[in-house]
Design a protein around this motif. Structure first.
Motif, PDB file in Angstrom:
ATOM      1  N   PHE A 211      11.092  -2.415 -16.307  1.00  0.00           N
ATOM      2  CA  PHE A 211      10.347  -1.359 -15.619  1.00  0.00           C
ATOM      3  C   PHE A 211      11.310  -0.402 -14.929  1.00  0.00           C
ATOM      4  CE2 PHE A 211      10.412  -5.314 -13.180  1.00  0.00           C
ATOM      5  CZ  PHE A 211      11.003  -4.934 -11.982  1.00  0.00           C
ATOM      6  N   SER A 212      10.805   0.783 -14.639  1.00  0.00           N
ATOM      7  CA  SER A 212      11.591   1.845 -14.023  1.00  0.00           C
ATOM      8  C   SER A 212      11.789   1.587 -12.536  1.00  0.00           C
ATOM      9  CB  SER A 212      10.881   3.184 -14.218  1.00  0.00           C
ATOM     10  OG  SER A 212       9.570   3.128 -13.680  1.00  0.00           O
ATOM     11  N   PHE A 213      12.691   2.336 -11.934  1.00  0.00           N
ATOM     12  CA  PHE A 213      12.924   2.215 -10.495  1.00  0.00           C
ATOM     13  C   PHE A 213      11.666   2.568  -9.714  1.00  0.00           C
ATOM     14  CE2 PHE A 213      13.884   4.534  -6.559  1.00  0.00           C
ATOM     15  CZ  PHE A 213      14.451   3.502  -5.814  1.00  0.00           C
ATOM     16  N   SER A 214      11.070   3.703 -10.029  1.00  0.00           N
ATOM     17  CA  SER A 214       9.914   4.195  -9.279  1.00  0.00           C
ATOM     18  C   SER A 214       8.632   4.002 -10.065  1.00  0.00           C
ATOM     19  CB  SER A 214      10.097   5.685  -8.958  1.00  0.00           C
ATOM     20  OG  SER A 214       8.905   6.230  -8.429  1.00  0.00           O
ATOM     21  N   ALA A 215       7.573   3.626  -9.360  1.00  0.00           N
ATOM     22  CA  ALA A 215       6.259   3.527  -9.994  1.00  0.00           C
ATOM     23  C   ALA A 215       5.739   4.903 -10.394  1.00  0.00           C
ATOM     24  CB  ALA A 215       5.279   2.851  -9.044  1.00  0.00           C
TER      25      ALA A 215
ATOM     26  N   GLY B  62      16.891   0.992  -0.042  1.00  0.00           N
ATOM     27  CA  GLY B  62      17.242   1.228   1.347  1.00  0.00           C
ATOM     28  C   GLY B  62      16.235   0.606   2.287  1.00  0.00           C
ATOM     29  N   LEU B  63      16.364   0.938   3.570  1.00  0.00           N
ATOM     30  CA  LEU B  63      15.491   0.415   4.616  1.00  0.00           C
ATOM     31  C   LEU B  63      15.195   1.517   5.646  1.00  0.00           C
ATOM     32  CD1 LEU B  63      17.311  -2.989   5.239  1.00  0.00           C
ATOM     33  CD2 LEU B  63      15.017  -2.728   4.262  1.00  0.00           C
ATOM     34  N   PRO B  64      13.972   1.568   6.172  1.00  0.00           N
ATOM     35  CA  PRO B  64      12.778   0.872   5.665  1.00  0.00           C
ATOM     36  C   PRO B  64      12.492   1.285   4.224  1.00  0.00           C
ATOM     37  CG  PRO B  64      12.355   1.869   7.816  1.00  0.00           C
ATOM     38  CD  PRO B  64      13.658   2.409   7.346  1.00  0.00           C
ATOM     39  N   ARG B  65      11.986   0.339   3.444  1.00  0.00           N
ATOM     40  CA  ARG B  65      11.863   0.562   2.003  1.00  0.00           C
ATOM     41  C   ARG B  65      10.997   1.774   1.683  1.00  0.00           C
ATOM     42  NH1 ARG B  65      10.638  -4.301  -2.113  1.00  0.00           N
ATOM     43  NH2 ARG B  65       8.683  -4.529  -0.981  1.00  0.00           N
ATOM     44  N   ALA B  66       9.843   1.897   2.326  1.00  0.00           N
ATOM     45  CA  ALA B  66       8.927   2.991   1.990  1.00  0.00           C
ATOM     46  C   ALA B  66       9.565   4.348   2.265  1.00  0.00           C
ATOM     47  CB  ALA B  66       7.626   2.840   2.770  1.00  0.00           C
ATOM     48  N   ASP B  67      10.280   4.484   3.375  1.00  0.00           N
ATOM     49  CA  ASP B  67      10.894   5.772   3.726  1.00  0.00           C
ATOM     50  C   ASP B  67      12.069   6.089   2.805  1.00  0.00           C
ATOM     51  OD1 ASP B  67       9.168   6.183   5.981  1.00  0.00           O
ATOM     52  OD2 ASP B  67      10.342   4.708   7.071  1.00  0.00           O
ATOM     53  N   ALA B  68      12.880   5.072   2.512  1.00  0.00           N
ATOM     54  CA  ALA B  68      14.002   5.306   1.603  1.00  0.00           C
ATOM     55  C   ALA B  68      13.497   5.650   0.206  1.00  0.00           C
ATOM     56  CB  ALA B  68      14.894   4.069   1.562  1.00  0.00           C
ATOM     57  N   LEU B  69      12.455   4.937  -0.251  1.00  0.00           N
ATOM     58  CA  LEU B  69      11.903   5.189  -1.580  1.00  0.00           C
ATOM     59  C   LEU B  69      11.356   6.607  -1.686  1.00  0.00           C
ATOM     60  CD1 LEU B  69      11.051   4.153  -4.368  1.00  0.00           C
ATOM     61  CD2 LEU B  69       8.968   3.241  -3.317  1.00  0.00           C
ATOM     62  N   ALA B  70      10.654   7.058  -0.661  1.00  0.00           N
ATOM     63  CA  ALA B  70      10.092   8.415  -0.683  1.00  0.00           C
ATOM     64  C   ALA B  70      11.210   9.454  -0.789  1.00  0.00           C
ATOM     65  CB  ALA B  70       9.256   8.647   0.570  1.00  0.00           C
ATOM     66  N   ARG B  71      12.302   9.225  -0.093  1.00  0.00           N
ATOM     67  CA  ARG B  71      13.412  10.176  -0.136  1.00  0.00           C
ATOM     68  C   ARG B  71      14.041  10.206  -1.527  1.00  0.00           C
ATOM     69  NH1 ARG B  71      15.987  12.165   4.325  1.00  0.00           N
ATOM     70  NH2 ARG B  71      17.864  13.397   3.868  1.00  0.00           N
ATOM     71  N   ILE B  72      14.251   9.024  -2.102  1.00  0.00           N
ATOM     72  CA  ILE B  72      14.861   8.961  -3.434  1.00  0.00           C
ATOM     73  C   ILE B  72      13.951   9.594  -4.481  1.00  0.00           C
ATOM     74  CG2 ILE B  72      15.633   7.402  -5.264  1.00  0.00           C
ATOM     75  CD1 ILE B  72      16.419   5.440  -2.964  1.00  0.00           C
ATOM     76  N   GLU B  73      12.658   9.302  -4.424  1.00  0.00           N
ATOM     77  CA  GLU B  73      11.725   9.874  -5.404  1.00  0.00           C
ATOM     78  C   GLU B  73      11.713  11.394  -5.336  1.00  0.00           C
ATOM     79  OE1 GLU B  73       8.407   6.334  -5.965  1.00  0.00           O
ATOM     80  OE2 GLU B  73       8.170   7.758  -4.313  1.00  0.00           O
ATOM     81  N   LYS B  74      11.887  11.954  -4.157  1.00  0.00           N
ATOM     82  CA  LYS B  74      11.905  13.413  -4.009  1.00  0.00           C
ATOM     83  C   LYS B  74      13.200  14.007  -4.550  1.00  0.00           C
ATOM     84  CE  LYS B  74      11.575  17.094  -0.545  1.00  0.00           C
ATOM     85  NZ  LYS B  74      11.399  17.402   0.899  1.00  0.00           N
ATOM     86  N   GLU B  75      14.333  13.357  -4.247  1.00  0.00           N
ATOM     87  CA  GLU B  75      15.626  13.918  -4.626  1.00  0.00           C
ATOM     88  C   GLU B  75      16.063  13.544  -6.040  1.00  0.00           C
ATOM     89  OE1 GLU B  75      18.690  13.061  -1.827  1.00  0.00           O
ATOM     90  OE2 GLU B  75      17.550  13.815  -0.102  1.00  0.00           O
ATOM     91  N   GLU B  76      15.562  12.406  -6.562  1.00  0.00           N
ATOM     92  CA  GLU B  76      16.012  11.904  -7.864  1.00  0.00           C
ATOM     93  C   GLU B  76      14.825  11.558  -8.760  1.00  0.00           C
ATOM     94  OE1 GLU B  76      18.826   8.691  -7.420  1.00  0.00           O
ATOM     95  OE2 GLU B  76      19.555   9.511  -5.527  1.00  0.00           O
ATOM     96  N   PRO B  77      14.016  12.545  -9.136  1.00  0.00           N
ATOM     97  CA  PRO B  77      12.861  12.238  -9.986  1.00  0.00           C
ATOM     98  C   PRO B  77      13.230  11.798 -11.395  1.00  0.00           C
ATOM     99  CG  PRO B  77      13.134  14.607  -9.751  1.00  0.00           C
ATOM    100  CD  PRO B  77      14.107  13.976  -8.803  1.00  0.00           C
ATOM    101  N   ASP B  78      14.509  11.975 -11.769  1.00  0.00           N
ATOM    102  CA  ASP B  78      14.954  11.601 -13.123  1.00  0.00           C
ATOM    103  C   ASP B  78      15.755  10.306 -13.123  1.00  0.00           C
ATOM    104  OD1 ASP B  78      17.040  12.704 -11.717  1.00  0.00           O
ATOM    105  OD2 ASP B  78      17.882  13.810 -13.407  1.00  0.00           O
TER     106      ASP B  78
END
Length: 432
Positions: A95-99, A338-354
């Motif tokens: 599976f991919s990094f992001s849902a 990262g940590l907190p997971r939800a905040d780090a994930l949101a940042r990564i999904e915005k900056e690295e959609p690919d």
């Protein structure tokens, strides 16, 4: 496919792994193709064809894939008198990094989550080899790839990549200083020309990185190949194992320099904080499913060809869990998110959609467990291009230049593979 569909699995115990396990070069035309080497388990595996495919998307993708997998396992029927023993039917995939992953651009053939019941599966362990053949029930295949262009692109311009990286790291450090984050794992990619076979890249990685899990997944024309030091989980008979891997230093030129580098890494407060956060995050994620959770005393240095990492083993007892239920709890770990997971994930999904499947997971599952590895030190072959990703954990005290050098270390295997002459080594797929 209908829920009433039942698959018949025939199992053969072959006489010699060395003779009966096929060389992968002869299987390159078949799809999907999944190849796996796990040095710790002493196991090699080749899966070809698709008797049944499980695909899932969205936030509940791993739970949905798990439910489908358990229904599939319950419906499998063994043909003939051969006892399955350790060679249980397996699903392979990942599976991919992001849902939120969208199969587009270079990731057009990779769904957010897919596990395949192969038509033919070879499992080689020591001198033993099993061949599991599954009869397709109706027409089974992966969905047609979505054609599109992913946001963002890999770059080979080091100056622009370094400048963009510094901007992102400084912005992350500002968020950490403001208390919005404790850690975030940023990644970037490089593109290299590649005009050789995927099998050559896999063979090169096997020789250069013998302690790592080697994986190769080709759902169609594109190939995801990697040699990862990080296993997301191992589950067998209720026994659960994982490890935290965070904190990086460059290798020395001699064994004595390696010892000094490792000692310095163990003494750095920034890297010890980053590593401790990963251990804490993993333990909190699985505490609800794993009993008697234990953590090894202190991190130890783990040497790879390109870097030294800090590693800590974590284990426990999870008799009621499945590999995918544990993956659902663990992923994404602090070492890739990262940590907190939800905040780090949101940042990564915005900056690295690919980001795609980079830092997602690949592996195999069966009804009694499975092994899933984090898709690090991985690259995608798409036509005449090899696209590789590398990341670094940003915490308080991180330096943009030093973190960029860390990602450069991690990209070195791909730089070397793209620049080097063809290796003189055995074809991938032949156990030795």
């Amino acid at each position: 496919m209908s829920g009433a569909c039942r698959h018949a699995v025939r199992v053969e115990r072959l006489k010699s792994a060395a003779r009966e396990f096929p060389a992968l070069g002869g299987a390159l035309a078949e799809r999907p193709l999944f190849y796996w080497e796990d040095p710790k388990a002493g196991e090699k595996m080749l899966a070809l064809g698709c008797a049944h495919a499980i695909e899932a998307a969205g936030e509940g993708r791993l739970a949905e894939a798990d439910a489908q997998a358990q229904r599939l396992f319950a419906g499998l029927e063994a043909a003939g008198s051969q006892a399955l023993g350790d060679a249980l039917p397996r699903l392979v995939g990942g599976f991919s990094f992001s849902a939120r992953h969208v199969p587009a651009g270079c990731w057009r053939e990779f769904p957010p989550c897919v596990f395949v019941l192969p038509e033919r599966l070879w499992i080689a362990r020591g001198d033993s080899c099993w061949l599991l053949c599954c009869t397709p029930c109706g027409r089974a295949r992966l969905r047609e790839p979505v054609v599109g262009v992913a946001a963002g692109s890999a770059t080979s311009d080091p100056e622009s990549a370094r400048a963009r990286w510094a901007e992102r790291v400084n912005a992350a450090l500002a968020a950490i200083a403001a208390g919005a984050l404790r850690k975030v794992v940023l990644a970037h990619s490089e593109r290299f020309p590649w005009d050789r076979s995927p099998a050559e890249l896999a063979a090169r990685l096997r020789v250069a990185r013998p302690s790592c899990v080697l994986f190769w997944f080709a759902p169609g024309a594109t190939h995801l190949i990697g040699s990862t030091p990080e296993v997301l989980l191992r589950l067998r008979g209720g026994a659960f194992q994982t490890h935290a891997l965070a904190g990086t230093a460059a290798r020395g030129r001699t064994a004595e320099e390696d010892r000094r580098q490792a000692a310095a890494l163990l003494s750095l407060s920034k890297d010890r904080r980053e590593h401790a956060a990963v251990v804490e995050g993993i333990c909190e994620s699985v505490r609800g499913q794993v009993r008697g959770l234990r953590v090894a005393d202190g991190p130890h240095p783990e040497l790879l060809p390109e870097a030294i990492h800090l590693s800590t083993a974590i284990w426990g007892w999870a008799p009621d869990a499945t590999a995918l239920s544990l993956a659902n709890a663990l992923h994404p770990t602090p070492s890739v998110c990262g940590l907190p997971r939800a905040d780090a994930l949101a940042r990564i999904e915005k900056e690295e959609p690919d980001r795609g499947w980079y830092s997602g997971a690949l592996g195999w599952i069966d009804r009694s467990g499975g092994v899933l590895a984090v898709a690090l030190r991985s690259a995608l072959i798409d036509g005449q291009s090899l696209i590789a990703w590398a990341g670094a954990g940003i915490v308080s005290g991180s330096n943009p230049g030093a973190e960029f050098e860390e990602t450069s270390l991690k990209l070195q295997p791909w730089r070397a593979a793209a620049a080097a002459a063809p290796p003189r080594c055995a074809a991938v797929g032949v156990p030795r």
